[in-house]
Design a protein around this motif. Structure first.
Motif, short mmCIF file in Angstrom:
data_model
loop_
_atom_site.label_atom_id
_atom_site.label_comp_id
_atom_site.label_asym_id
_atom_site.label_seq_id
_atom_site.Cartn_x
_atom_site.Cartn_y
_atom_site.Cartn_z
N GLY A 68 -2.43 0.24 -13.38
CA GLY A 68 -1.46 -0.48 -13.35
C GLY A 68 0.20 -0.65 -12.99
N ASP A 69 -0.32 0.68 -11.08
CA ASP A 69 1.15 0.04 -10.56
C ASP A 69 0.72 -0.55 -9.37
OD1 ASP A 69 3.04 1.21 -9.13
OD2 ASP A 69 2.38 2.54 -8.83
N ILE A 70 0.85 -1.75 -9.62
CA ILE A 70 1.63 -3.29 -8.37
C ILE A 70 2.27 -2.56 -7.12
CG2 ILE A 70 0.49 -4.69 -10.36
CD1 ILE A 70 3.53 -5.80 -10.65
N SER A 71 3.06 -1.73 -7.58
CA SER A 71 3.54 -1.77 -6.13
C SER A 71 2.95 -0.52 -5.22
CB SER A 71 5.41 -0.57 -6.41
OG SER A 71 4.48 1.02 -6.89
N VAL A 72 2.08 -0.35 -4.92
CA VAL A 72 1.07 0.13 -4.17
C VAL A 72 0.56 -1.06 -3.24
CG1 VAL A 72 0.35 2.12 -5.47
CG2 VAL A 72 -1.05 0.05 -5.00
N GLY A 73 0.54 -1.85 -3.28
CA GLY A 73 0.71 -2.80 -2.09
C GLY A 73 1.71 -3.32 -1.49
N ALA A 74 2.63 -3.27 -1.65
CA ALA A 74 3.85 -2.93 -1.15
C ALA A 74 4.43 -2.11 -0.27
CB ALA A 74 5.34 -3.69 -1.72
N LYS A 75 3.98 -0.94 -0.68
CA LYS A 75 3.95 0.11 -0.24
C LYS A 75 3.34 0.16 1.02
CE LYS A 75 6.01 2.42 -4.36
NZ LYS A 75 5.64 3.26 -5.49
N GLY A 76 2.28 -0.59 1.52
CA GLY A 76 1.22 -0.32 2.62
C GLY A 76 0.40 0.53 2.43
N TYR A 77 -0.04 0.94 0.96
CA TYR A 77 -0.82 2.80 0.53
C TYR A 77 -2.41 1.49 0.73
CZ TYR A 77 2.31 5.29 -0.67
OH TYR A 77 4.11 6.01 -0.90
N LEU A 78 -2.67 0.16 0.78
CA LEU A 78 -3.54 -0.92 0.26
C LEU A 78 -4.16 -0.98 1.71
CD1 LEU A 78 -4.04 -2.57 -2.88
CD2 LEU A 78 -4.64 -0.59 -2.40
N LEU A 80 -5.34 1.37 3.84
CA LEU A 80 -5.42 2.34 5.57
C LEU A 80 -4.65 3.12 6.71
CD1 LEU A 80 -9.56 0.57 4.67
CD2 LEU A 80 -8.24 2.75 3.81
N ASP A 81 -3.49 2.01 6.63
CA ASP A 81 -3.23 2.31 7.75
C ASP A 81 -2.59 4.53 8.07
OD1 ASP A 81 -1.36 2.79 9.60
OD2 ASP A 81 -0.40 1.73 9.11
N PRO A 82 -2.86 5.46 8.18
CA PRO A 82 -2.67 6.30 7.72
C PRO A 82 -1.37 6.95 8.08
CG PRO A 82 -3.10 6.33 10.39
CD PRO A 82 -3.54 4.82 9.56
N LEU A 83 -0.40 5.71 8.87
CA LEU A 83 1.54 6.63 9.47
C LEU A 83 1.91 6.37 7.70
CD1 LEU A 83 1.58 4.40 12.34
CD2 LEU A 83 1.21 6.88 12.07
N LYS A 84 1.07 5.19 6.87
CA LYS A 84 2.03 5.05 5.58
C LYS A 84 1.92 6.61 4.71
CE LYS A 84 3.17 0.53 6.24
NZ LYS A 84 3.96 0.03 6.58
N ALA A 110 -0.22 11.63 1.22
CA ALA A 110 0.18 11.43 -0.04
C ALA A 110 0.88 9.78 0.32
CB ALA A 110 1.87 12.39 -0.31
N VAL A 111 0.52 10.01 -1.27
CA VAL A 111 0.92 8.05 -1.56
C VAL A 111 1.25 8.55 -3.53
CG1 VAL A 111 -0.83 7.19 -1.31
CG2 VAL A 111 -1.19 8.43 -3.39
N PHE A 112 2.52 7.57 -3.00
CA PHE A 112 4.32 7.92 -4.24
C PHE A 112 3.63 7.50 -5.22
CE2 PHE A 112 6.00 9.63 -0.28
CZ PHE A 112 6.30 11.40 -1.02
N ILE A 113 3.23 7.46 -6.32
CA ILE A 113 2.52 6.24 -7.24
C ILE A 113 4.29 6.36 -8.21
CG2 ILE A 113 0.96 6.58 -9.42
CD1 ILE A 113 -0.51 6.12 -6.96
N GLU A 114 4.17 5.18 -8.90
CA GLU A 114 4.88 5.01 -9.96
C GLU A 114 4.41 4.94 -11.54
OE1 GLU A 114 7.18 1.58 -9.76
OE2 GLU A 114 7.82 2.00 -7.58
N ARG A 115 4.47 6.61 -11.71
CA ARG A 115 3.27 7.05 -13.13
C ARG A 115 3.97 6.53 -13.80
NH1 ARG A 115 -1.26 9.61 -11.96
NH2 ARG A 115 -1.39 11.60 -10.18
N ASN A 116 5.42 5.83 -14.19
CA ASN A 116 6.11 5.44 -14.85
C ASN A 116 5.16 4.08 -16.28
OD1 ASN A 116 7.38 4.34 -12.78
ND2 ASN A 116 8.56 3.37 -14.34
N ARG A 117 4.43 3.59 -14.94
CA ARG A 117 3.91 1.66 -15.18
C ARG A 117 2.33 2.48 -15.34
NH1 ARG A 117 5.96 -2.65 -11.39
NH2 ARG A 117 7.57 -1.86 -10.23
#
Length: 268
Positions: A68-78, A80-84, A110-117
């Motif tokens: 449900g956390d669709i914000s991970v795409g905009a953060k670049g987590y998908l 595979l860039d280690p700099l993200k 670390a990835v920062f998940i918006e847990r409230n989603r």
């Protein structure tokens, strides 16, 4: 899917470059091309470790996306860039130092998940478990030539490099699964704890990993921990002999070790 969404999921050139380094160094170890086999092993293991770090964090992000956390795409987590995912010191420098010091796969990134989603405790637990499960899968893949019995014809240096890489993945998986604040294992059980307990534990999260490594410095604990790691690796047909010489080769700055030949050696 929009062009922006496709861009958010396009594999990063940085990750592809890491895979290329891993492939070239694998070839160098296999062929003996490098004048310093230890340096080739070092490049192979370090690049493989960072690749596994990317896959670990990608697994968290991908699971969160489906949760449900669709914000991970905009953060670049998908991508595979280690700099993200990484902090240069915490995620690259310190892990390499710990590898050099004791062959321990330090959890990093670390990835920062918006847990409230995210809705549902099982989803929260699965998001946390996805990372170390990826390390465990990486270890199974790396050790496949051992447990499939296909090591005949594989150069000894590559055998040892694969074994040492597997040791790092197993240590990373086990350490990450510890139910200690700040580690993924605690993230697995956290959704099932009361709000009061979570609030009491939260201040200790930044110090969890430091506490774990402090305890690992105790000789008795360290021996017991690596006995457990060796037992897991033996289950994958990787012997302590293999991981020991893999680590010795990894430390190329100490010179190429005089490794006895495997031929005729009985490993028990």
């Amino acid at each position: 899917m929009s062009a922006a969404a496709r861009g958010d999921r396009r594999v990063s050139p940085v990750f592809l470059a890491l895979v290329a380094v891993m492939g070239v160094s694998l070839w160098a170890v296999w062929t003996g091309f490098s004048a310093s086999p230890g340096f080739a092993v070092f490049l192979f293991v370090v690049s493989g470790w960072v690749v596994s770090l990317c896959l670990h964090e990608y697994a968290h992000a991908r699971t969160a996306l489906h949760g449900g956390d669709i914000s991970v795409g905009a953060k670049g987590y998908l991508t595979l860039d280690p700099l993200k995912y990484t902090h240069a010191m915490l995620s690259i420098v310190l892990p390499v130092i710990f590898v050099i010091m004791g062959g321990i796969g330090l959890p990093g990134g670390a990835v920062f998940i918006e847990r409230n989603r995210i809705r549902g405790r099982w989803r929260h637990s699965l998001i946390s478990a996805a990372g170390p499960l990826t390390n465990a899968l990486f270890a199974v893949v790396v050790t496949a030539p051992f447990w499939l019995g296909t090591m005949d014809g594989v150069p000894d240096h590559l055998r040892y490099a694969l074994a040492f890489m597997a040791q790092l993945q197993v240590t990373a998986a086990i350490l990450n699964f510890l139910p200690v604040p700040g580690l993924d294992g605690y993230g697995v059980i956290e959704p099932w704890l009361s709000h009061k307990v979570r609030r009491q534990v939260e201040p200790f999260a930044p110090f969890g990993i430091l506490a774990v490594f402090g305890v690992l410095w105790i000789p008795e604990v360290n021996h017991a921990f690596f006995d457990m790691i060796d037992a897991v690796l033996r289950g994958l047909d990787v012997m302590a002999w293999d991981t020991y010489w893999g680590q010795q080769l990894f430390r190329f700055w100490e010179g190429t070790p005089d490794i006895p030949p495997l031929t005729g050696l009985v490993i028990g």
